[in-house]
Motif scaffolding. Sequence first.
Motif, short mmCIF file in Angstrom:
data_model
loop_
_atom_site.label_atom_id
_atom_site.label_comp_id
_atom_site.label_asym_id
_atom_site.label_seq_id
_atom_site.Cartn_x
_atom_site.Cartn_y
_atom_site.Cartn_z
N LEU A 1 72.55 70.86 86.01
CA LEU A 1 72.59 69.40 85.94
C LEU A 1 71.83 68.77 87.11
N GLN A 2 71.95 69.35 88.29
CA GLN A 2 71.23 68.81 89.44
C GLN A 2 69.72 68.94 89.25
N LEU A 3 69.28 70.05 88.68
CA LEU A 3 67.85 70.21 88.40
C LEU A 3 67.34 69.17 87.41
N LEU A 4 68.23 68.70 86.55
CA LEU A 4 67.87 67.66 85.58
C LEU A 4 67.97 66.25 86.17
N GLY A 5 68.36 66.18 87.44
CA GLY A 5 68.39 64.89 88.12
C GLY A 5 69.75 64.20 88.15
N TYR A 6 70.81 64.87 87.71
CA TYR A 6 72.13 64.26 87.71
C TYR A 6 72.83 64.50 89.04
N GLN A 7 73.66 63.56 89.43
CA GLN A 7 74.56 63.74 90.55
C GLN A 7 75.82 64.39 89.95
#
Length: 74
Positions: free
Chosen positions: A24-30
């Motif tokens: 998820l972080q790689l996809l830009g989510y916090q």
Amino acid sequence: MKVYISGLPYNEVERKFNKAEEKLQLLGYQTVNPLNNGVPKDSTWNEHMRADLKLLLDCDAIYLCGVGSILKEL
């Protein structure tokens, strides 16, 4: 968007939650990983749930580990 990682407490839950968090972080989510809720691991279920619910209320969406998608925007 702030995403709470959720799922059933099944085998290898820590590995799977951490993998979901990385993805998820790689996809830009916090991300909010309830395994890192600040409560000692040996605390009661109720203590963990209290902390987890507070974290969840501050999120915009829920990611259900094992399903592989964001289920609902809050």
